[in-house]
Design a protein around this motif. Structure first.
Motif, PDB file in Angstrom:
ATOM      1  N   LYS A  71       0.766  -1.398   0.090  1.00  0.00           N
ATOM      2  CA  LYS A  71      -0.088   0.084   0.012  1.00  0.00           C
ATOM      3  C   LYS A  71       0.856   1.437  -0.119  1.00  0.00           C
ATOM      4  CE  LYS A  71      -0.539   0.027   5.032  1.00  0.00           C
ATOM      5  NZ  LYS A  71      -1.594  -0.039   6.101  1.00  0.00           N
ATOM      6  N   HIS A  72       2.270   1.097   0.255  1.00  0.00           N
ATOM      7  CA  HIS A  72       3.096   2.290   0.266  1.00  0.00           C
ATOM      8  C   HIS A  72       3.692   2.565  -0.777  1.00  0.00           C
ATOM      9  CE1 HIS A  72       2.216   2.734   4.740  1.00  0.00           C
ATOM     10  NE2 HIS A  72       2.294   1.400   4.821  1.00  0.00           N
ATOM     11  N   ASP A  73       4.328   1.391  -1.683  1.00  0.00           N
ATOM     12  CA  ASP A  73       5.035   1.460  -2.900  1.00  0.00           C
ATOM     13  C   ASP A  73       4.607   0.549  -3.713  1.00  0.00           C
ATOM     14  OD1 ASP A  73       6.825   1.772  -4.835  1.00  0.00           O
ATOM     15  OD2 ASP A  73       8.498   1.655  -3.220  1.00  0.00           O
ATOM     16  N   LYS A  74       4.064   0.502  -4.965  1.00  0.00           N
ATOM     17  CA  LYS A  74       3.729  -0.514  -5.883  1.00  0.00           C
ATOM     18  C   LYS A  74       5.056  -1.113  -6.522  1.00  0.00           C
ATOM     19  CE  LYS A  74       3.096   2.469  -9.815  1.00  0.00           C
ATOM     20  NZ  LYS A  74       3.954   2.185 -11.000  1.00  0.00           N
ATOM     21  N   ASN A  75       6.200  -0.652  -6.205  1.00  0.00           N
ATOM     22  CA  ASN A  75       7.445  -1.180  -6.501  1.00  0.00           C
ATOM     23  C   ASN A  75       8.056  -1.804  -5.608  1.00  0.00           C
ATOM     24  OD1 ASN A  75       7.018  -0.101  -9.405  1.00  0.00           O
ATOM     25  ND2 ASN A  75       7.862   1.823  -8.790  1.00  0.00           N
ATOM     26  N   ALA A  76       7.432  -1.914  -4.548  1.00  0.00           N
ATOM     27  CA  ALA A  76       8.457  -2.412  -3.102  1.00  0.00           C
ATOM     28  C   ALA A  76       8.954  -3.710  -3.559  1.00  0.00           C
ATOM     29  CB  ALA A  76       7.228  -2.574  -2.016  1.00  0.00           C
ATOM     30  N   VAL A  86      12.255  -8.989   6.760  1.00  0.00           N
ATOM     31  CA  VAL A  86      13.341  -8.267   7.768  1.00  0.00           C
ATOM     32  C   VAL A  86      13.575  -6.915   7.076  1.00  0.00           C
ATOM     33  CG1 VAL A  86      14.165 -10.695   8.366  1.00  0.00           C
ATOM     34  CG2 VAL A  86      15.052  -9.644   6.241  1.00  0.00           C
ATOM     35  N   GLY A  87      12.797  -6.746   6.157  1.00  0.00           N
ATOM     36  CA  GLY A  87      13.017  -5.226   5.541  1.00  0.00           C
ATOM     37  C   GLY A  87      12.725  -5.127   4.096  1.00  0.00           C
ATOM     38  N   TYR A  88      13.099  -4.250   3.439  1.00  0.00           N
ATOM     39  CA  TYR A  88      12.907  -3.711   1.854  1.00  0.00           C
ATOM     40  C   TYR A  88      14.125  -3.132   1.311  1.00  0.00           C
ATOM     41  CZ  TYR A  88       8.056  -4.710   2.992  1.00  0.00           C
ATOM     42  OH  TYR A  88       6.644  -5.371   3.088  1.00  0.00           O
ATOM     43  N   LEU A  89      14.070  -3.297   0.017  1.00  0.00           N
ATOM     44  CA  LEU A  89      15.104  -2.401  -0.524  1.00  0.00           C
ATOM     45  C   LEU A  89      14.535  -0.881  -0.685  1.00  0.00           C
ATOM     46  CD1 LEU A  89      16.110  -5.382  -1.762  1.00  0.00           C
ATOM     47  CD2 LEU A  89      16.676  -4.016  -3.851  1.00  0.00           C
ATOM     48  N   SER A  90      15.479  -0.048  -0.734  1.00  0.00           N
ATOM     49  CA  SER A  90      15.091   1.413  -0.679  1.00  0.00           C
ATOM     50  C   SER A  90      14.252   1.736  -1.749  1.00  0.00           C
ATOM     51  CB  SER A  90      16.431   2.542  -0.687  1.00  0.00           C
ATOM     52  OG  SER A  90      16.868   2.257  -1.990  1.00  0.00           O
ATOM     53  N   ARG A  91      13.247   2.677  -1.544  1.00  0.00           N
ATOM     54  CA  ARG A  91      12.357   2.904  -2.373  1.00  0.00           C
ATOM     55  C   ARG A  91      13.161   3.406  -3.661  1.00  0.00           C
ATOM     56  NH1 ARG A  91       6.994   5.365  -2.064  1.00  0.00           N
ATOM     57  NH2 ARG A  91       7.286   4.793   0.413  1.00  0.00           N
ATOM     58  N   GLU A  92      14.191   4.040  -3.761  1.00  0.00           N
ATOM     59  CA  GLU A  92      14.878   4.454  -5.058  1.00  0.00           C
ATOM     60  C   GLU A  92      15.461   3.295  -5.856  1.00  0.00           C
ATOM     61  OE1 GLU A  92      19.236   5.711  -4.643  1.00  0.00           O
ATOM     62  OE2 GLU A  92      18.550   7.442  -5.796  1.00  0.00           O
ATOM     63  N   GLU A  93      16.093   2.151  -5.004  1.00  0.00           N
ATOM     64  CA  GLU A  93      16.539   0.986  -5.608  1.00  0.00           C
ATOM     65  C   GLU A  93      15.342   0.141  -6.333  1.00  0.00           C
ATOM     66  OE1 GLU A  93      20.473   0.475  -2.983  1.00  0.00           O
ATOM     67  OE2 GLU A  93      18.516  -0.601  -2.230  1.00  0.00           O
ATOM     68  N   ALA A  94      14.432  -0.004  -5.525  1.00  0.00           N
ATOM     69  CA  ALA A  94      13.130  -0.572  -6.045  1.00  0.00           C
ATOM     70  C   ALA A  94      12.475   0.109  -7.278  1.00  0.00           C
ATOM     71  CB  ALA A  94      11.945  -0.605  -4.886  1.00  0.00           C
ATOM     72  N   SER A  95      12.499   1.526  -7.277  1.00  0.00           N
ATOM     73  CA  SER A  95      11.750   1.977  -8.494  1.00  0.00           C
ATOM     74  C   SER A  95      12.868   1.818  -9.587  1.00  0.00           C
ATOM     75  CB  SER A  95      11.937   3.591  -8.262  1.00  0.00           C
ATOM     76  OG  SER A  95      11.399   4.229  -9.287  1.00  0.00           O
ATOM     77  N   SER A 101      12.878  -3.845 -15.351  1.00  0.00           N
ATOM     78  CA  SER A 101      12.398  -5.219 -15.215  1.00  0.00           C
ATOM     79  C   SER A 101      10.960  -5.396 -15.949  1.00  0.00           C
ATOM     80  CB  SER A 101      12.350  -5.725 -13.978  1.00  0.00           C
ATOM     81  OG  SER A 101      11.620  -6.961 -13.966  1.00  0.00           O
ATOM     82  N   THR A 102      10.738  -6.389 -16.658  1.00  0.00           N
ATOM     83  CA  THR A 102       9.555  -6.444 -17.174  1.00  0.00           C
ATOM     84  C   THR A 102       8.616  -7.527 -16.595  1.00  0.00           C
ATOM     85  OG1 THR A 102      10.188  -8.130 -18.912  1.00  0.00           O
ATOM     86  CG2 THR A 102      10.070  -5.864 -19.532  1.00  0.00           C
ATOM     87  N   LYS A 103       9.124  -8.292 -15.760  1.00  0.00           N
ATOM     88  CA  LYS A 103       8.507  -9.133 -14.848  1.00  0.00           C
ATOM     89  C   LYS A 103       8.721  -9.064 -13.227  1.00  0.00           C
ATOM     90  CE  LYS A 103      12.259 -12.318 -15.668  1.00  0.00           C
ATOM     91  NZ  LYS A 103      12.732 -13.437 -16.356  1.00  0.00           N
ATOM     92  N   ILE A 135      23.165  -3.700  -7.915  1.00  0.00           N
ATOM     93  CA  ILE A 135      21.865  -3.866  -7.589  1.00  0.00           C
ATOM     94  C   ILE A 135      21.229  -4.530  -9.095  1.00  0.00           C
ATOM     95  CG2 ILE A 135      20.916  -1.595  -8.621  1.00  0.00           C
ATOM     96  CD1 ILE A 135      19.607  -3.297  -5.482  1.00  0.00           C
ATOM     97  N   ASP A 136      21.948  -4.293 -10.354  1.00  0.00           N
ATOM     98  CA  ASP A 136      21.357  -5.152 -11.542  1.00  0.00           C
ATOM     99  C   ASP A 136      21.553  -6.510 -11.470  1.00  0.00           C
ATOM    100  OD1 ASP A 136      20.731  -2.733 -12.855  1.00  0.00           O
ATOM    101  OD2 ASP A 136      22.571  -2.188 -13.220  1.00  0.00           O
ATOM    102  N   ASP A 137      22.198  -6.935 -10.369  1.00  0.00           N
ATOM    103  CA  ASP A 137      22.155  -8.395 -10.176  1.00  0.00           C
ATOM    104  C   ASP A 137      21.089  -9.041  -9.970  1.00  0.00           C
ATOM    105  OD1 ASP A 137      24.973  -8.472 -10.386  1.00  0.00           O
ATOM    106  OD2 ASP A 137      25.487  -8.596  -8.288  1.00  0.00           O
ATOM    107  N   LEU A 138      19.804  -8.320  -9.478  1.00  0.00           N
ATOM    108  CA  LEU A 138      18.545  -8.985  -9.413  1.00  0.00           C
ATOM    109  C   LEU A 138      17.877  -9.130 -10.590  1.00  0.00           C
ATOM    110  CD1 LEU A 138      17.710  -6.474  -6.410  1.00  0.00           C
ATOM    111  CD2 LEU A 138      18.321  -8.858  -6.200  1.00  0.00           C
ATOM    112  N   LEU A 139      18.389  -8.212 -11.612  1.00  0.00           N
ATOM    113  CA  LEU A 139      17.767  -8.425 -13.061  1.00  0.00           C
ATOM    114  C   LEU A 139      18.219  -9.732 -13.781  1.00  0.00           C
ATOM    115  CD1 LEU A 139      18.011  -4.754 -13.908  1.00  0.00           C
ATOM    116  CD2 LEU A 139      15.930  -5.968 -13.183  1.00  0.00           C
ATOM    117  N   LEU A 140      19.188 -10.340 -13.461  1.00  0.00           N
ATOM    118  CA  LEU A 140      19.784 -11.594 -14.090  1.00  0.00           C
ATOM    119  C   LEU A 140      18.981 -12.856 -13.765  1.00  0.00           C
ATOM    120  CD1 LEU A 140      23.489 -11.034 -13.234  1.00  0.00           C
ATOM    121  CD2 LEU A 140      22.128 -10.348 -15.326  1.00  0.00           C
TER     122      LEU A 140
END
Length: 140
Positions: A71-76, A86-95, A101-103, A135-140
């Protein structure tokens, strides 16, 4: 001669755009901080155990996953360890990841739980560092 200088300037601008790093987040230390751990101290305690005199450095497997109904960030991008948030990536990194990413993201990564000490003079909260070089490692 004037047009030659114009062509050189255009060439230099093209080289800059193509070869300079984009908005990639590269971290030489190989770790990325997450946010929100203060709200999840009880979950971190379940994973790392009670606070001790010495700080903890516990390497664990974590899962980074998209949370589109947040409810706070659709890109969370939520971080879970052993099924516990245990937490979240920052709003900037999630955005940034959402724009690339397309998926949805569902990526296991290594992480380190740090902190969690308690002695006579101080007490440290638990924190989590993701073991990523980019952070791009998350896209692989």
């Amino acid at each position: 001669m004037f047009w030659l200088w114009i062509l050189v300037i255009i060439f230099v601008l093209i080289v800059i755009v193509i070869f300079l790093p984009s908005n990639k987040k590269i971290n030489a230390s190989g770790t990325f901080e997450i946010v929100g751990e203060a709200a999840y101290q009880s979950n971190l305690k379940k994973i790392a155990g009670p606070k001790t005199k010495e700080a903890k450095y516990l390497t664990v497997s974590a899962l980074i996953e998209s949370e589109p109904k947040n409810k706070h960030d659709k890109n969370a991008l939520k971080v879970t360890i052993q099924g516990l948030t245990v937490g979240y990536l920052s709003r900037e990194e999630a955005s940034y990841i959402a724009a690339k990413s397309t998926k949805p993201i569902f990526k296991p990564v290594m992480a380190t739980i740090v902190g969690g000490w308690k002695d006579k003079t101080s007490e440290g909260q638990y924190g989590v560092k993701l073991l990523l070089t980019s952070i791009d490692d998350l896209l692989l």
